[in-house]
Design a protein around this motif. Sequence first.
Motif, mmCIF file in Angstrom:
data_model
loop_
_atom_site.group_PDB
_atom_site.id
_atom_site.type_symbol
_atom_site.label_atom_id
_atom_site.label_comp_id
_atom_site.label_asym_id
_atom_site.label_seq_id
_atom_site.Cartn_x
_atom_site.Cartn_y
_atom_site.Cartn_z
ATOM 1 N N ASP A 104 47.619 29.745 48.171
ATOM 2 C CA ASP A 104 46.766 30.799 48.711
ATOM 3 C C ASP A 104 47.152 31.082 50.162
ATOM 4 O O ASP A 104 47.680 30.214 50.867
ATOM 5 C CB ASP A 104 45.297 30.394 48.660
ATOM 6 C CG ASP A 104 44.729 30.424 47.253
ATOM 7 O OD1 ASP A 104 45.443 30.869 46.326
ATOM 8 O OD2 ASP A 104 43.571 29.993 47.074
ATOM 9 N N ASP A 136 48.452 25.036 48.395
ATOM 10 C CA ASP A 136 48.136 25.426 47.024
ATOM 11 C C ASP A 136 48.604 26.847 46.702
ATOM 12 O O ASP A 136 48.392 27.333 45.599
ATOM 13 C CB ASP A 136 46.643 25.287 46.746
ATOM 14 C CG ASP A 136 45.777 26.175 47.636
ATOM 15 O OD1 ASP A 136 46.329 27.060 48.319
ATOM 16 O OD2 ASP A 136 44.545 25.982 47.653
ATOM 17 N N ARG A 154 44.285 35.246 47.099
ATOM 18 C CA ARG A 154 44.865 34.606 45.918
ATOM 19 C C ARG A 154 46.214 35.238 45.562
ATOM 20 O O ARG A 154 46.538 36.345 46.013
ATOM 21 C CB ARG A 154 43.911 34.757 44.734
ATOM 22 C CG ARG A 154 42.504 34.227 44.966
ATOM 23 C CD ARG A 154 42.489 32.726 45.101
ATOM 24 N NE ARG A 154 41.128 32.196 44.972
ATOM 25 C CZ ARG A 154 40.797 30.947 45.204
ATOM 26 N NH1 ARG A 154 41.725 30.077 45.567
ATOM 27 N NH2 ARG A 154 39.539 30.549 45.070
ATOM 28 N N ARG A 212 40.429 33.448 51.695
ATOM 29 C CA ARG A 212 41.598 33.079 50.886
ATOM 30 C C ARG A 212 42.080 34.332 50.164
ATOM 31 O O ARG A 212 41.276 35.028 49.529
ATOM 32 C CB ARG A 212 41.248 32.008 49.853
ATOM 33 C CG ARG A 212 41.201 30.581 50.385
ATOM 34 C CD ARG A 212 40.828 29.616 49.279
ATOM 35 N NE ARG A 212 40.824 28.235 49.706
ATOM 36 C CZ ARG A 212 41.825 27.366 49.544
ATOM 37 N NH1 ARG A 212 42.937 27.778 48.925
ATOM 38 N NH2 ARG A 212 41.737 26.116 49.967
ATOM 39 N N THR A 250 37.733 25.999 48.104
ATOM 40 C CA THR A 250 38.407 26.928 47.196
ATOM 41 C C THR A 250 37.427 27.897 46.548
ATOM 42 O O THR A 250 37.839 28.788 45.803
ATOM 43 C CB THR A 250 39.152 26.150 46.099
ATOM 44 O OG1 THR A 250 38.218 25.325 45.395
ATOM 45 C CG2 THR A 250 40.245 25.277 46.708
#
Length: 459
Positions: free
Chosen positions: A198, A196, A217, A215, A258
Amino acid sequence: MGCYRQTAVRRVLTVAAIGLVLAVTSPALAQAADAGKVPAAAGTAGSGSRAVCPPAPLWANTGGNDQRLIQYDTTGTALSNVPLARDYGDIAFSPDGSVLYGVDFPGGAGTATLYTINPVTGAETAGRPISGPLAALTPTTAVNGLTARRDGLLIAGSFNSSQIFLINPATGASTAFPASFPAGIVSAGDFITLDDGDVLAFGTAAAAGPSPVFRIRPDNTVIQIGTVPQTFGAAKSGGNVYAFASNGDINLLSSLPTTAGTAPLPVLTIQATGRGFYGATSAQDSGNCVVPAYTVRKSASPKGPVNEGNTITYRLTVKNTGTVAANGDLTDDLSDVLDDATLVPGSLTATTGSATVTGTTLTWTGTLAPGATAQITYRVKVNSPDTGDRTLVNYAAPTAPGGTCATARSCTVTIDVKKKPHKDCDKPGHDKPGHGDKPGHGDDDDAWADEQDRTASGR
């Protein structure tokens, strides 16, 4: 830092991966990757759904009294195992998988070296001093996290700093990454670029205990999503993340939330190796769909038809056609050969890797660098008399990920055995032994064999 290493298998690390990257293994994958591509932020690549890559091998380095580079499949089975020159805080493949990097651990006071490593032999091929803010860390650089980014830069973490860094592998120059671990957290395990977009980062807050997982971003904000058993390396394969724990377990992270959280993440231990892992990586850590690729080609001489008693030489050629080191395993089914012939003792050889015959199956396993080839040869002698089906057929099958036959027919060889002609008793003049035969033109077996030998030799 030193105290932490002593209590936790002597080391912390980080393997790798940031940067985003697109699929490169096929037009379909490349198109899917392009469709999900988003402009990158200053420190990380942009997020967006990526095509899930096919599985790729996992690589790990161990240290202390067991300095090894080990290649695993996604079941935790070891595919190759070679010695290393020193302790590396972590290892990382370049974005295309063609170069394997390692950073010495713990490094000298304020110094560190970025090495390139031959993944087939484990030997160092070059070394470059690291400069900049990473090299200025004290009391040691203690680089224990390393991974490649889509643009070719390496993301690095240190046990002696919450700051995350970038390294230019061409120059060794380091700069500050625009994100860092929260206060009180330093690098411990690795960085992985997720599908995704990240970046998954493993940290540590104490000399022992679970590793907090974060994570990062695309806008460089950092959130914790949970904890895992203390992790010293990680690698990504086929969209899954595998964590290499301080106790030697290889754990599959079955869920990566997430949203923010501190609860333990579910893990599945696929292999308890008992080894002292220092780092881990795969060619997919940067986000690229890099997979092994090798071809198999089979040939025989003579091509046939052959006579009873003739010897046939078979040759298998394995070629790494990809950009990453490949384990080019294969099997060769000899069941329809050995009903007509016998394997010549001592004739099985391989230019590299290991070849064995068990029953009627030949097996070869070996790791090849990009562009490298291996040749496996063996000989069989056709039985005399041949009581089989008088046809020798065998098929070589690639058995490791990324293996294919070089062409549609290149893995199969078929050789016929000539039949001996029978005496013709029906023709006039052959009703009595010797009647009508001219000297030197009899039709006995010896004359037939002499004629066949002359034919086979081109005389």
